[in-house]
Design a protein around this motif. Structure first.
Motif: not given
Length: 868
Positions: A354-375
């Motif tokens: 119910g509360q309005k939020i002023f959006v302050k965001g960042g664009n995300w591509i992908i964590s790693d171009a070779m898909l080496r993802f970890t927690d």
């Protein structure tokens, strides 16, 4: 159409944490298809010899495996990517591989064993113990697959799995265009792998078993795709007792056996058990819906900067004859996200609880171009976004629906997620482009297999829909999907599978941000004079606005060879390696600090520009909050490769001054100076009024002499901007031939600083002659270990000294001198006024004990201080 894509999904669905589930992530081997003469039936026979096969990285891409076996050089360093064969030239067989894994498992009694793939790119045939598992090949990077392998398991418990993985059918010509020649988008895969203006082509196009492979054991029931919806009516505050919330819950239950199964299906939340007696027919999958549950006094989930990120553990069970047949666990944030059109700005407004939020965001591509993802990497990257005082991350459409571990981190840190589907204006035909192979009409129909896209969308929605952080769905980046995908997505899939989140047709559509100014609806992307962010009106909810992002000299040394560390000069072409890594020019913005003498000098001066750019960007947008804007999303905040643009931290998770300038400009309660008219104002993003605030303004010359202007008491209301007083006459009276520092402070009644901001002002000619000749100073530096993951660094500058300007703090290994990464600083690139001290807290996730702190600044010589 609907029937076709539904059939593809009959065996899919699972992502909550299962009761008995483990990964097959070790002991894989692989071999190129051209070297293998046997078929899958033979390869999957445990007796078949695999001598000479290469150790494989699973989950991972073919390129990752080749890199880990030193068959190719690191494509992130220098020009190494040019030394790796591109699939467009070699043909697909070059990156077509067999992957084989031996494992122990068998089923006892009514146990069922499920083989699950969370991501294969692009096609695969699967064999187990000499038998084919999938009757038709798996297809599509963005689609999970699950197989009941109970009857295929060996009686001895020793099993062999063999998977042949084929690249996308059409890999695209990496001809320098956005997505190369565009044809990479003919398949359901990552478009960026054919190259973009922030990355070079990924040579194998991400071919491989790129995401987790798991074995799950259940009894005669398999629980899948739980769905939790939380309704939080009314306008809420983060603190105090809460009115009730409503929990809606449903879950799919599969019975793979030949007999019906009866029992009790239940879920538990907040110490309450809600249950239902059910019978699941033989060989069927049923969706079971529970009556609405009223949760009393809920602990709510809020975006970062507005309240706590409370999460409830939820456990789902199927019980029969006092036996648990299957069980799943997930975490749920109780919140409600709404969108209300702002008629004044002509853009959507985001509301949470119910509360309005002023959006302050960042664009995300992908964590790693070779898909080496970890927690751990996901956690660090999302935490950096929280540390920037952002509250939203937009997932760009040319990559992925991110992995559940990413959304877990967003749930934890309070980052709303704006989720695109897999379309881009570049590949999918928005613009005429001579680098594209096919015309706009043809590209508009990409990908070729529309039923497959709809199947993947259905599966993806189920994969991530329970995350509190997931806020909005978007059809694509700068373009809608084809009409026969858009309409089922909009009118069937999302209402049926979610029904609670706003859907935008594409990322800069008029329904999100009415484009009354003309143009494409986003940008600018290049470096700007800080004044432009305050005075030039862009789009009221700007989905992409951004600038530069070169890291400091330590960062550059990690991937640019020594001989190529040459400072770019204004109006001259940069070194070839800089160009290869997509350097975007700083134009004349470095020169006012003095022409760069070396790459190290350039990198230091670039940080001043970085800080000023991103502080001004968010200050400018915030200054027009609810008047011109309801939000902005920076293009972009991170890179999945060693690129030299649009990043707050580098690929190695080392932050630069962009991060801290943005952190400063995005403070929830922030004092700031308008560069157009020198007006001091305060922005309050919170829900409460701040009373009895002291607003203080001073100036300092290059020798450190203080010029007091004013300090006044005042207040500011919730979610608002307030102007207080101008400094233009005060600054005009000062001798500005060399420039001055302006210090702004916002303090409470206890004289604690709630916000501090220091600006360095140019001289009459727009140069920084004073900074170029400012005297060196030597602050006193101490570093104390606060606990096993935290260090407090204090910088003190004595009275009579000049300002100790723009100090970079780095936590290092005191013997090797290498930075500890990642590390999280509650501020950095800090300036210490004469007679003042600042304490910076550094947190690091590792167990490193051999620590020191390195500090250097504009007029502060590098010093290394041991942590005590």
């Amino acid at each position: 159409m609907k029937k076709l894509y539904f059939l593809l999904l009959l065996s899919l669905g699972y992502e909550a944490q299962a009761q008995n589930k483990y990964e097959l992530n070790q002991g894989w081997v692989c071999e190129n298809v051209k070297q293998v003469k046997a078929d899958g039936s033979a390869l999957s026979n445990p007796g078949f010899s695999l001598n000479g096969w290469m150790p494989a990285t699973v989950p991972g891409t073919v390129l990752t495996t080749l890199l880990n076996n030193q068959k190719v050089p690191d494509p992130f360093y220098g020009m190494n990517n040019e030394k790796i064969a591109d699939i467009y030239k070699t043909g697909n067989d070059h990156y077509t591989y067999w992957f084989v894994k031996d494992f122990n498992e068998k089923a006892i009694g009514n146990e069922q064993v499920w083989l699950q793939f969370r991501g294969i790119n692009y096609k695969a045939s699967i064999f187990l113990n000499g038998k084919k598992v999938n009757t038709t090949p798996h297809e599509g990077m963005h689609l999970r697959a699950q197989y009941n392998i109970t009857r295929l398991l060996s009686a001895t418990g020793k099993n062999r799995l063999a998977v042949i993985v084929y690249p996308p059918d059409v890999v695209g010509n990496p001809n320098g265009g956005q997505g190369g020649d565009g044809t990479i988008a003919k398949g359901l895969t990552t478009q960026y792998t054919a190259g973009w203006d922030w990355i070079q082509p990924t040579r194998d196009r991400n071919t491989g078993i790129w995401d987790k492979v798991t074995i799950e054991k259940t009894k005669s029931i398999n629980i899948q795709n739980p769905h939790v919806v939380t309704l939080v009516p009314g306008k809420r505050n983060p603190d105090g007792k809460q009115a009730p919330a409503i929990i809606k819950f449903s879950v799919e239950v599969e019975n793979p056996t030949a007999k019906p199964v009866s029992g009790t299906l239940q879920y538990q939340i907040a110490g309450k058990t809600i249950q239902k007696a059910v019978t699941i027919a033989a060989n069927s999958n049923s969706e079971i819906k529970f009556p609405d549950f009223t949760l009393e006094n809920p602990k709510l989930w809020w975006p970062s900067g507005y309240g706590a990120q409370n999460l409830y553990p939820v456990e789902v069970k199927f019980m029969s004859n006092q036996q648990t047949l299957d069980q799943e666990r997930l975490n749920v944030g109780v919140r409600q996200i709404d969108n209300i059109w702002n008629a004044h700005t002509q853009s959507m407004g985001a509301y949470v609880n119910g509360q309005k939020i002023f959006v302050k965001g960042g664009n995300w591509i992908i964590s790693d171009a070779m898909l080496r993802f970890t927690d751990a990497r996901y956690d660090a990257e999302v935490r950096y976004h929280k540390d920037m005082n952002l509250n939203l991350i937009r997932i760009w459409g040319g990559a992925l629906l991110e992995r559940p571990e990413f959304y877990n981190a967003c749930d934890k840190y309070g980052l709303l997620v704006f989720q695109d589907f897999w379309f881009s204006g570049d590949c999918n035909g928005r613009w005429v482009d001579p680098l594209k192979k096919e015309d706009q009409w043809t590209r508009r129909k990409y990908p070729d297999n529309h039923p497959l896209v709809l199947a993947a969308m259905e599966d993806g929605i189920k994969l991530i829909r329970n995350h509190a952080s997931l806020a909005f769905w978007c059809g694509g980046n700068e373009i809608t999907p084809p009409e026969d995908i858009l309409q089922p997505l909009k009118n069937d899939l999302l209402p049926r599978l979610d029904g609670t989140r706003q859907f935008f047709d594409f990322s800069n559509s008029d329904e999100m941000s009415f484009n009354s100014l003309g143009g494409n609806g986003d940008g600018p992307y290049g470096i700007q004079h800080p004044k432009s962010f305050w005075g030039t009106r862009t789009f009221p909810y700007n989905s992409e606005v951004g600038s530069v992002g070169v890291g400091d000299y330590v960062s550059l040394q990690r991937f640019i060879p020594k001989e190529n560390l040459i400072a770019p000069q204004n109006k001259n072409k940069a070194d070839s390696v800089w160009e290869y890594h997509k350097y975007i020019g700083y134009d004349g913005h470095i020169d006012p600090y003095g022409k760069a003498k070396s790459a190290e000098d350039f990198a230091m001066k670039a940080q001043l520009v970085n800080y000023d750019q991103y502080r001004a960007l968010m200050e400018g947008f915030s200054s027009h909050m609810w008047d011109w804007y309801t939000g902005s999303i920076i293009w972009k905040t991170q890179n999945p490769w060693t690129a030299l643009r649009g990043q707050m931290y580098d690929y190695y998770l080392d932050p630069n001054a962009c991060l801290y300038g943005l952190r400063k400009g995005s403070e929830p309660l922030h004092i700031m100076l308008n560069p157009l008219d020198s007006m001091v104002s305060v922005v309050n993003n919170g829900f409460s009024t701040h009373n009895s605030l002291m607003i203080q303004a001073k100036a300092y010359d290059m020798d450190g002499k203080e010029y007091f202007y004013s300090q006044v008491f005042n207040s500011i209301g919730p979610s608002s901007v307030r102007k207080f007083f101008p400094l233009n006459e005060f600054l005009t009276k000062l001798d500005k031939k060399e420039g001055v520092f302006v210090s702004l402070k916002l303090m409470n009644e206890q004289q604690q600083a709630l916000s501090e901001n220091i600006y360095w002002m140019a001289d009459h000619d727009g140069n920084y002659k004073g900074l170029q000749s400012i005297k060196q100073t030597k602050p006193t530096i101490t570093a104390l270990q606060k606990d096993k993951h935290q260090v407090a660094v204090t910088l003190s500058n004595a009275n009579g000294n000049p300002v100790a300007f723009f100090n970079r703090i780095a936590l290092i290994n005191k013997q090797t001198g290498e930075r500890i990464l990642p590390a999280f600083y509650d501020d950095n690139y800090v300036s210490i006024l004469p007679g003042e001290s600042r304490t910076i807290t550094v947190e690091y996730p590792g167990t490193e004990r051999n620590l020191a702190v390195e500090v250097y600044g504009w007029n502060v010589a590098k010093e290394v201080v041991e942590v005590r």
